[in-house]
Design a protein around this motif. Structure first.
Motif, short mmCIF file in Angstrom:
data_model
loop_
_atom_site.label_atom_id
_atom_site.label_comp_id
_atom_site.label_asym_id
_atom_site.label_seq_id
_atom_site.Cartn_x
_atom_site.Cartn_y
_atom_site.Cartn_z
N TYR A 281 0.84 -1.21 0.00
CA TYR A 281 0.00 0.00 0.00
C TYR A 281 0.86 1.25 0.00
O TYR A 281 0.61 2.21 -0.75
CB TYR A 281 -0.91 -0.01 1.22
N LEU A 282 1.93 1.25 0.83
CA LEU A 282 2.80 2.41 0.88
C LEU A 282 3.53 2.62 -0.45
O LEU A 282 3.75 3.74 -0.88
CB LEU A 282 3.82 2.24 2.01
N ALA A 283 3.88 1.52 -1.10
CA ALA A 283 4.54 1.62 -2.41
C ALA A 283 3.60 2.26 -3.43
O ALA A 283 4.02 3.08 -4.26
CB ALA A 283 4.98 0.23 -2.89
N ASP A 284 2.32 1.92 -3.36
CA ASP A 284 1.35 2.52 -4.28
C ASP A 284 1.22 4.02 -4.02
O ASP A 284 1.05 4.80 -4.97
CB ASP A 284 -0.02 1.85 -4.12
N LEU A 285 1.27 4.42 -2.77
CA LEU A 285 1.18 5.85 -2.44
C LEU A 285 2.37 6.61 -3.04
O LEU A 285 2.24 7.75 -3.44
CB LEU A 285 1.16 6.05 -0.92
#
Length: 285
Positions: A281-285
């Motif tokens: 999820y953080l990578a997508d952000l």
């Protein structure tokens, strides 16, 4: 030298820095991933060999005691549905291992510790502030107990803080250093940066001798109009061994909103069950 068997948890605070979440729920019950802050502190104490947990509570803090009680209805329902009780094992204690005393007035950390004097008795004891979530292996208190077994006396957990932040901490006047141990020559509560004797701040964990209780009962109010634990500890310096141990690990100030969010991220990322999804999820952000 007596072993450290008891730990005091000052948990009577109102949690105003975390409102509105703490309006009706104790701040110590705020969760980091899937465990409340108080459980992290209690598990740390257990790892260090603590046998009795002493909660210094106030009004509206019954959830803390309930958390470490047997929940018959919950456990019966889980058993009937074939669910494991393993998640609850860390919340179970034998009778007498968890006790509570009341701090009836908000007169400061030193006063909260003094309220536990009758349960502590004439033994050395630890103090853990659950707001400070300490992450390390071994845990912070276990590291401090190991040091205590070598040098005795009083030990505080020490951390280098930014010079501009000294007014938020008790600050150590340092003496001789031996690895991560620093002799404490003096303590100053929340000094201005230009008046601070060092940048070595006292954070969230203490091992203290019982003589401090009489001192706390007589010193009166200090900084902020409260009975300060720092003032009581300062009175012991020179009469008993006193050291600061720099913790080998990470500290999260979970009484602060930013620290609370960062702690959830840090501990979530470190877990095998939720870490991969959080990282994605953080990578997508």
């Amino acid at each position: 030298m007596k072993p450290v068997r008891k730990a005091v948890f000052p948990v009577a605070g109102l949690g105003t820095r975390s409102l509105p979440a703490t309006k009706v729920m104790p701040k110590e019950m705020l969760t980091i991933v899937d465990r409340p802050l108080i459980q992290y502190a209690v598990e740390e104490a257990r790892e260090a060999g603590i046998e009795q947990m002493i909660f210094v509570t106030g009004r509206g803090k019954g959830a803390l005691e309930d958390h470490f009680d047997i929940a018959y209805e919950l456990e019966a329902t889980m058993k009937a549905r074939g669910k494991s009780l393993e998640p609850l094992e860390a919340t179970r204690f034998p009778p007498g291992a968890v006790v509570s005393v009341r701090q009836q007035e908000p007169l400061g950390l030193g006063h909260a510790v003094w309220c536990a004097r009758d349960v502590v008795g004439d033994e050395p004891f630890a103090v853990l502030l659950p707001d400070d979530l300490m992450v390390g292996r071994p845990g912070c208190l276990a590291q401090m107990v190991e040091a205590y077994n070598k040098v005795g006396g009083n030990i505080v957990c020490a951390q280098d803080v930014a010079p501009e932040r000294t007014a938020s901490y008790g600050i150590i006047t340092p003496g001789a250093r031996d690895g991560r141990l620093t002799e404490v020559k003096g303590l100053v509560e929340k000094p201005k940066p230009e008046e601070a004797p060092s940048t070595l701040g006292v954070v969230g964990r203490y091992i203290l001798q019982p003589e401090i209780m009489e001192i706390l009962g007589n010193i009166g109010k200090g900084a902020g109009g409260e009975i300060q634990l720092t003032d009581g500890m300062a009175a012991l310096i020179g009469t008993q061994p006193f050291h600061g141990l720099t913790f080998d690990g990470d500290r999260h100030d979970c009484g602060d909103r930013t620290g609370f969010v960062i702690a959830n991220l840090a501990l979530g990322l470190a877990r095998d069950d939720v870490g991969p999804a959080v990282r994605a999820y953080l990578a997508d952000l």
